[in-house]
Design a protein around this motif. Structure first.
Motif, short mmCIF file in Angstrom:
data_model
loop_
_atom_site.label_atom_id
_atom_site.label_comp_id
_atom_site.label_asym_id
_atom_site.label_seq_id
_atom_site.Cartn_x
_atom_site.Cartn_y
_atom_site.Cartn_z
N PHE A 76 16.34 -10.33 2.11
CA PHE A 76 17.22 -9.56 1.24
C PHE A 76 16.56 -8.26 0.78
O PHE A 76 15.33 -8.18 0.64
CB PHE A 76 17.64 -10.39 0.02
CG PHE A 76 18.68 -11.42 0.35
CD1 PHE A 76 19.99 -11.05 0.63
CD2 PHE A 76 18.36 -12.77 0.40
CE1 PHE A 76 20.96 -11.99 0.94
CE2 PHE A 76 19.31 -13.73 0.71
CZ PHE A 76 20.62 -13.33 0.98
N GLU A 77 17.40 -7.27 0.57
CA GLU A 77 16.94 -5.93 0.24
C GLU A 77 16.00 -5.92 -0.97
O GLU A 77 15.02 -5.18 -1.01
CB GLU A 77 18.17 -5.06 -0.03
CG GLU A 77 17.89 -3.63 -0.38
CD GLU A 77 19.17 -2.87 -0.71
OE1 GLU A 77 19.08 -1.66 -0.95
OE2 GLU A 77 20.25 -3.49 -0.73
N LYS A 78 16.27 -6.78 -1.96
CA LYS A 78 15.48 -6.77 -3.20
C LYS A 78 14.03 -7.19 -2.97
O LYS A 78 13.15 -6.90 -3.78
CB LYS A 78 16.11 -7.69 -4.23
CG LYS A 78 16.12 -9.18 -3.85
CD LYS A 78 16.80 -10.03 -4.90
CE LYS A 78 16.84 -11.50 -4.49
NZ LYS A 78 15.51 -12.10 -4.39
N ASP A 115 24.81 -5.10 7.17
CA ASP A 115 26.00 -5.11 6.32
C ASP A 115 25.89 -6.11 5.18
O ASP A 115 26.50 -5.94 4.13
CB ASP A 115 27.25 -5.42 7.17
CG ASP A 115 27.57 -4.30 8.15
OD1 ASP A 115 27.10 -3.16 7.90
OD2 ASP A 115 28.27 -4.55 9.13
N ASN A 116 25.13 -7.20 5.38
CA ASN A 116 24.98 -8.21 4.33
C ASN A 116 23.79 -7.93 3.42
O ASN A 116 23.30 -8.82 2.73
CB ASN A 116 24.86 -9.61 4.95
CG ASN A 116 23.66 -9.73 5.89
OD1 ASN A 116 22.96 -8.75 6.15
ND2 ASN A 116 23.42 -10.93 6.38
N ARG A 117 23.31 -6.70 3.43
CA ARG A 117 22.21 -6.24 2.56
C ARG A 117 20.91 -6.96 2.87
O ARG A 117 20.10 -7.26 1.98
CB ARG A 117 22.55 -6.40 1.07
CG ARG A 117 23.89 -5.85 0.64
CD ARG A 117 24.10 -4.42 1.07
NE ARG A 117 23.12 -3.49 0.48
CZ ARG A 117 23.04 -2.20 0.81
NH1 ARG A 117 23.85 -1.71 1.74
NH2 ARG A 117 22.16 -1.41 0.22
N THR A 118 20.65 -7.26 4.12
CA THR A 118 19.38 -7.84 4.53
C THR A 118 18.71 -6.93 5.55
O THR A 118 19.36 -6.07 6.16
CB THR A 118 19.57 -9.24 5.16
OG1 THR A 118 20.35 -9.13 6.36
CG2 THR A 118 20.23 -10.19 4.17
N ILE A 119 17.42 -7.16 5.72
CA ILE A 119 16.62 -6.40 6.68
C ILE A 119 15.95 -7.38 7.63
O ILE A 119 15.48 -8.44 7.21
CB ILE A 119 15.58 -5.53 5.94
CG1 ILE A 119 16.29 -4.49 5.08
CG2 ILE A 119 14.65 -4.84 6.93
CD1 ILE A 119 15.37 -3.69 4.20
N LYS A 120 15.90 -7.05 8.90
CA LYS A 120 15.30 -7.93 9.90
C LYS A 120 13.77 -7.83 9.84
O LYS A 120 13.21 -6.73 9.76
CB LYS A 120 15.78 -7.56 11.31
CG LYS A 120 17.26 -7.80 11.54
CD LYS A 120 17.61 -9.27 11.46
CE LYS A 120 19.09 -9.52 11.78
NZ LYS A 120 19.45 -10.93 11.59
N VAL A 121 13.13 -9.00 9.87
CA VAL A 121 11.67 -9.07 9.93
C VAL A 121 11.29 -9.89 11.16
O VAL A 121 11.78 -11.00 11.35
CB VAL A 121 11.09 -9.71 8.65
CG1 VAL A 121 9.59 -9.94 8.80
CG2 VAL A 121 11.37 -8.84 7.44
#
Length: 387
Positions: A238-240, A276-282
């Motif tokens: 998640f972005e946070k 779009d779901n406010r996540t970033i791939k790791v």
């Protein structure tokens, strides 16, 4: 007078007996109450305690990682996944492979039949013959142009015709190569209506979307091949939490549907765009991936380690799970006959190196003794006084 005395003596004896009966009843009730109190606990005899190698212990301080919780899947790099299509449409002639079969790069996967393959080869031969004639014409006009025998217009026309047919020849030759038809064989007179499709990479067949006789177009995905030689974690954070992450951080992850074991990985790449779901791939590299039989698409629960903190913990053998609730057994009393334990529900935290964090440690003090080995078989037996 003597009768009256005897009568009173008899009455007094009755009262005394009644009084004794009440005391005895009260004593029995007291014993029953005391027995009930003991039955709320779990009793383990000294012999059972020793024969079962049971062990007592206390809460200890253990280091536990502070993690960013996330989920994802086992995946492969894009170059290790291939979807097989047909260059031209046709009917599946043969499909010898099944899901799970291993293939090597260049191996025949399926064969396709189409009369249009024959037309392309015929056209190729016709164009080749025309090109031979037009090349000769072009070279003749070039010679005449050098000697000023012909006009520039005639030369340009011959040049244009030759270059046009040469382009067609080159295009048809390339089409034959894409269809895995040898132009040399066609020029030698071998014309085929069935062509083979070969494996672009080595790996395992994971999807088969056709059967014999199926018509496929260039847009049809015939097979999928995955090379599992290099697997990785594809996690969504998640972005946070993204600013807490750095390349090289440790990842603890589980495959909850398959195993309770914890596996290790490292953060290799952190995405630069937000989904779009406010996540970033790791992207994580798995440690010892060759030794573990992971499969592409497995669901993963992971924790990315960003720091470490100390917490009170017990060995995992001290905690028993029953009906999705966790319990420990604390020592309540020791007698010559054995041990009395009280069953207490606890909230647990992280698990690491065979220790479990006890979140509700405020219920206990430093002197609380726990049954740290053998608790699993006893939890749920409270109310049974004898074992």
């Amino acid at each position: 007078m003597q009768r009256i005395i005897n009568k009173y003596t008899f009455i007094i004896l009755l009262l005394v007996l009644a009084s004794c009966g009440e005391k005895e009843s009260t004593s029995l009730d007291s014993q029953t109450s005391d027995t009930h109190r003991n039955d709320d606990r779990i009793f383990v005899s000294t012999a059972q305690f020793e024969n079962s190698n049971m062990t007592l212990g206390k809460l200890i301080q253990q280091p536990f990682p502070i993690t960013v919780k996330t989920t994802g899947m086992i995946d492969v790099p894009p170059e290790n996944r291939a979807v097989v299509n047909a260059t031209m449409g046709g009917y599946i002639k043969s499909t010898p492979l099944l899901i799970g079969d291993k293939v090597r790069k260049g191996q025949v996967l399926v064969s396709i039949e189409n009369p249009d393959f024959v037309k392309i080869q015929q056209e190729y031969l016709e164009v080749k013959e025309q090109m031979t004639y037009l090349r000769v014409e072009y070279e003749r006009h070039q010679t005449m142009m050098d000697e000023n025998i012909t006009s520039q217009k005639s030369f340009l026309k011959a040049e244009s015709s030759y270059k046009t047919i040469n382009a067609r020849y080159t295009g048809l030759r390339k089409q034959l190569q894409m269809l895995n038809i040898s132009p040399s064989n066609v020029e030698a007179g071998t014309i085929v209506s069935v062509v083979n499709i070969y494996a672009p990479i080595s790996g395992s067949i994971t999807k088969v979307n056709v059967t014999r006789g199926t018509y496929v177009s260039p847009a049809t995905a015939i097979l999928e091949i995955i090379d599992n030689d290099h697997l990785h974690l594809e996690l969504s954070v998640f972005e946070k939490d993204i600013l807490k992450l750095q390349k090289g951080q440790k990842i603890n992850f589980k495959i909850p549907e398959s195993s309770n074991e914890t596996f290790l990985a490292d953060v290799h790449l952190i995405g630069t765009t937000i989904e779009d779901n406010r996540t970033i791939k790791v992207h994580g590299h798995i440690n010892n991936e060759k030794e573990i039989h992971f499969l592409t698409g497995m669901f993963v629960e992971a924790g990315i380690v960003i720091d470490s903190a100390s917490a009170k913990a017990l060995p995992e053998t001290a905690v028993a799970n029953m009906d999705n609730e966790n319990y420990v057994l604390i020592l309540d009393e020791t007698t010559n006959a054995g041990y009395y334990f009280t069953q207490v529900e606890v909230e647990i935290g992280q698990q690491l190196n065979q220790y479990i964090e006890i979140v509700t440690d405020s219920k206990f003090n430093d002197e609380t003794n726990f049954l740290i080995k053998g608790a699993f078989n006893l939890v749920g037996e409270s109310g049974s006084h004898d074992h």
